[in-house]
Design a protein around this motif. Structure first.
Motif, PDB file in Angstrom:
ATOM      1  N   ILE A   1      -3.724  -4.553  -8.011  1.00 37.08           N
ATOM      2  CA  ILE A   1      -3.858  -3.093  -7.499  1.00 37.08           C
ATOM      3  C   ILE A   1      -4.885  -2.247  -8.425  1.00 37.08           C
ATOM      4  O   ILE A   1      -4.535  -2.151  -9.491  1.00 37.08           O
ATOM      5  CB  ILE A   1      -2.460  -2.678  -7.629  1.00 37.08           C
ATOM      6  CG1 ILE A   1      -1.481  -3.273  -6.743  1.00 37.08           C
ATOM      7  CG2 ILE A   1      -2.496  -0.900  -7.202  1.00 37.08           C
ATOM      8  CD1 ILE A   1      -0.057  -3.230  -7.171  1.00 37.08           C
TER       9      ILE A   1
ATOM     10  N   ILE B   1      -6.414  -2.365  -2.915  1.00 39.16           N
ATOM     11  CA  ILE B   1      -5.470  -3.500  -3.194  1.00 39.16           C
ATOM     12  C   ILE B   1      -5.918  -4.671  -2.744  1.00 39.16           C
ATOM     13  O   ILE B   1      -6.411  -4.992  -1.553  1.00 39.16           O
ATOM     14  CB  ILE B   1      -4.115  -3.253  -2.493  1.00 39.16           C
ATOM     15  CG1 ILE B   1      -3.340  -1.835  -3.046  1.00 39.16           C
ATOM     16  CG2 ILE B   1      -2.995  -4.276  -2.403  1.00 39.16           C
ATOM     17  CD1 ILE B   1      -2.328  -1.335  -2.443  1.00 39.16           C
TER      18      ILE B   1
ATOM     19  N   SER C   1      -0.444  -9.489  -6.030  1.00 32.62           N
ATOM     20  CA  SER C   1      -1.237  -8.354  -5.724  1.00 32.62           C
ATOM     21  C   SER C   1      -1.879  -7.597  -6.651  1.00 32.62           C
ATOM     22  O   SER C   1      -1.376  -7.194  -7.913  1.00 32.62           O
ATOM     23  CB  SER C   1      -0.369  -7.355  -4.907  1.00 32.62           C
ATOM     24  OG  SER C   1      -1.283  -6.219  -4.508  1.00 32.62           O
TER      25      SER C   1
ATOM     26  N   SER D   1       0.835  -1.145   0.021  1.00 35.42           N
ATOM     27  CA  SER D   1       0.142   0.072   0.091  1.00 35.42           C
ATOM     28  C   SER D   1       0.928   1.252   0.156  1.00 35.42           C
ATOM     29  O   SER D   1       0.658   2.206  -0.810  1.00 35.42           O
ATOM     30  CB  SER D   1      -0.907   0.089   1.067  1.00 35.42           C
ATOM     31  OG  SER D   1      -1.781   1.017   1.262  1.00 35.42           O
TER      32      SER D   1
END
Length: 243
Positions: free
Chosen positions: A128, A114, A126, A75
């Protein structure tokens, strides 16, 4: 970096997650849509965006080198990538509102969602999602929203803005790969909205209190100094910054 461009999709995050499960999402793959019909924000909120006026896109990143306890650094890296991308376009007064909203002139210009892919207690990837207000000028019912056009008076090429942010995502994920966590955390904290300023908060029980944001913990909790010089830590769903 491969980019898939779509005219319309329910959610670029959902699309990219399905690709990931099917094994078709390589590191750095980006999916961009002119229109998202079911764009999502944090905590199930809706990201509302006019067609072809803004950027709604998702990026898949391989984060298998991170420990599960280090997830908030993802993040941080993404927030700072958007921050630096906007700075490279000449935007001023950009701040990060914990955990990862991007503000300019105290108004929201970008949101980040996320969604990590976790297998056997290991983060493997991940997804995003980023919504960035670019050329939209009408935010009826959203008084705290703004756009690049409203702030600068300039109409932007969406591909150029996308390129600026994607380049910064690669740069900041290299910080993750090389384990420069202290660098990321220090930079993130230096750009925190309302850091060291008297602020008002509301906790999960609805009680309002005053305090000063002093930073974040290593696992991403917000650190607030309250009355009596006591430092309290809060997870994302435990507190709301009221200003």
């Amino acid at each position: 970096m491969r980019i898939i461009k779509l005219d319309a999709i329910d959610s670029t995050n959902t699309y990219l997650k399905k690709l990931s499960v099917a094994g078709g999402a390589e590191d750095g793959l980006a999916v961009v849509a002119k229109l998202q019909t079911q764009g999502r924000g944090q905590m199930g909120t809706v990201w509302d965006s006019q067609e072809a006026k803004n950027l709604t896109f998702s990026v898949f990143k391989d984060v298998s080198f991170l420990q599960l306890t280090q997830h908030f650094y993802i993040s941080m890296a993404v927030s700072l990538a958007v921050y630096d991308g906007l700075n490279s376009l000449g935007m001023k007064d950009i701040k990060v509102k914990w955990p990862n909203d991007i503000l300019s002139d105290n108004k929201k210009i970008a949101g980040i969602l996320i969604e990590n892919v976790i297998k056997l207690n290991v983060i493997t990837g991940s997804v995003i999602g980023i919504g960035l207000n670019v050329n939209q000028t009408d935010f009826t019912g959203l008084p705290s929203a703004t756009s690049l056009l409203l702030l600068s008076g300039q109409v932007y090429n969406l591909d150029e803005v996308l390129d600026a942010v994607l380049k910064q995502i690669e740069i900041h994920f290299n910080y993750l790969k090389t384990k420069q966590f202290k660098v990321l955390k220090a930079k993130y904290e230096s750009q925190l909205f309302r850091k060291n300023k008297p602020s008002t908060f509301k906790n999960a029980e609805g009680s309002v209190f005053s305090g000063y944001i002093i930073g974040i913990s290593d696992n991403g909790q917000l650190l607030v100094r309250v009355e009596g010089n006591i430092i309290k830590s809060f997870d994302f769903k435990e507190v709301v910054l009221m200003y």
